[in-house]
Design a protein around this motif. Sequence first.
Motif, PDB file in Angstrom:
ATOM      1  N   ASP A  86      28.982 -13.442  13.928  1.00 22.33           N
ATOM      2  CA  ASP A  86      29.988 -12.372  13.990  1.00 22.33           C
ATOM      3  C   ASP A  86      30.992 -12.653  15.108  1.00 22.33           C
TER       4      ASP A  86
ATOM      5  N   HIS B  36      35.089 -13.176  14.794  1.00 28.53           N
ATOM      6  CA  HIS B  36      36.130 -12.383  15.459  1.00 28.53           C
ATOM      7  C   HIS B  36      37.054 -13.268  16.294  1.00 28.53           C
TER       8      HIS B  36
ATOM      9  N   HIS C 121      27.699  -7.215   7.072  1.00 29.92           N
ATOM     10  CA  HIS C 121      29.041  -7.180   6.463  1.00 29.92           C
ATOM     11  C   HIS C 121      29.585  -8.592   6.515  1.00 29.92           C
TER      12      HIS C 121
ATOM     13  N   MET D 192      33.552 -10.885   6.791  1.00 30.86           N
ATOM     14  CA  MET D 192      34.594 -11.120   7.807  1.00 30.86           C
ATOM     15  C   MET D 192      35.885 -11.475   7.079  1.00 30.86           C
TER      16      MET D 192
HETATM   17 ZN    ZN Z   1      31.869  -7.838  14.127  1.00 33.95          ZN
END
Ligand code: ZN
Length: 404
Positions: free
Chosen positions: A190, A194, A238, A240
Amino acid sequence: MARFGGLIFGLFALFLAASAEARQTVLLVSIDGFRADYLSRGLTPNLAALAAEGVNAPMRPAFPSLTFPNHYTLVTGLYPDHHGIVENTMSDPSLAHPHFTLSDHDANWDRAWWDEATPLWVTVQRQGGHAATMFWPGSEVDIQGVRPDHWLPYDQGMADSDRVGQVLAWLDLPAAERPSFVTLYFDKVDSAGHHQGPDSAGLNQALGQIDAAIGLLVQGLKQRGIEDKVDLIVVADHGMAALAPERTIYIDDIVSPADIQIVSSSAMMSLSAAPGAEARVEKALFAPQKHMVCRKKQDMPARFHYGTNPRIPPILCLADVGWVITTHDFAAHRHGSNVGTHGFDNQAPEMAALFIARGPDFRPGLKHAPFDNVDVYPLMAKLLGVAPEKNDGNLADVQDMLSR
Ligand code: ZN
Ligand code: AMP
Ligand code: ZN
């Protein structure tokens, strides 16, 4: 009569012991932000092997496609609207810690935020089993007065190999103490998504690092001869989506900043109108906008299952995938900008999450149709032999993953 009662009690205790014995071990691993299609990059051989030996599917996160709401959905089977962790950033003036953020432990360790739902580790322990959490949002909290038997305060600096080692050590406990439900959490994929973006070399490097940790885990199970006793479920919360500076919506170009109170912002902005400014704000925001739609919370389409919880602010603006909503002021003061994010429409392909399940109860080599992550909870409850709490999942959607 007393002797008869004793006999009944003895038989009951035997039955309890036998059913505890029969309980399957479920190891739930979350790789934060592992988009479903990362698996086909050819960079994760250990995950690919698990997928080939077990069940693999793209999984739909719950809305909003954010970390805390979805981790709590996975262990409760409830939509965020129903479990109360409706966002990563929340405001509830009625609580002792009224502002919830991921970095504020005082607030996010306050059970008042979590008590609307019962996570699976609490249910397992209440029904006579043991549970251990190697990180999981909510696992540090005495939810309804109960913490996991074993847990650690979240520490992003803890090495992935140490996280795996801790899980294996818990599985080495004597039978009477061994947890039947264990979680494990990895954050690296994650963070790389980002900071470097979903198509970056840095993301691909993170995939390799986490895959190596998964390799260590599988090797550890094999060495202990328990590979066929553990149902291993690897998920993401989730996916991205890539961002770009020109795909930014400034809310203060549409409404005066003095007229609104913003609770959270990114893929979705949640806000309320300042007292007296309601009509002005609604007129401006509910007019057709480029690359975003603003609605009253009660007007969210039903498929989002989002909008009834009192913690959700009155107005929700949702950006198109790859766009973010902010203010000029916030953008100017932000240190380092994200080049990827999530939180978008949970049906967007970019938000699809990893799901792999391998173990004695799962069919080998099954490619399953996409399903909703609320279904993981009833599936795990079945494997663990515990009575599930009321939930939004549907076992029938995923029952065909099971081999017995
Ligand atoms: Zn995130
Ligand atoms: P998001 O902003 O939705 O991308 O959230 C991901 C962040 O949540 C990661 O950077 C993690 O470091 C953080 N995180 C994950 N688990 C926890 C936890 N138990 N407590 C605090 N932060 C966490
Ligand atoms: Zn996440």
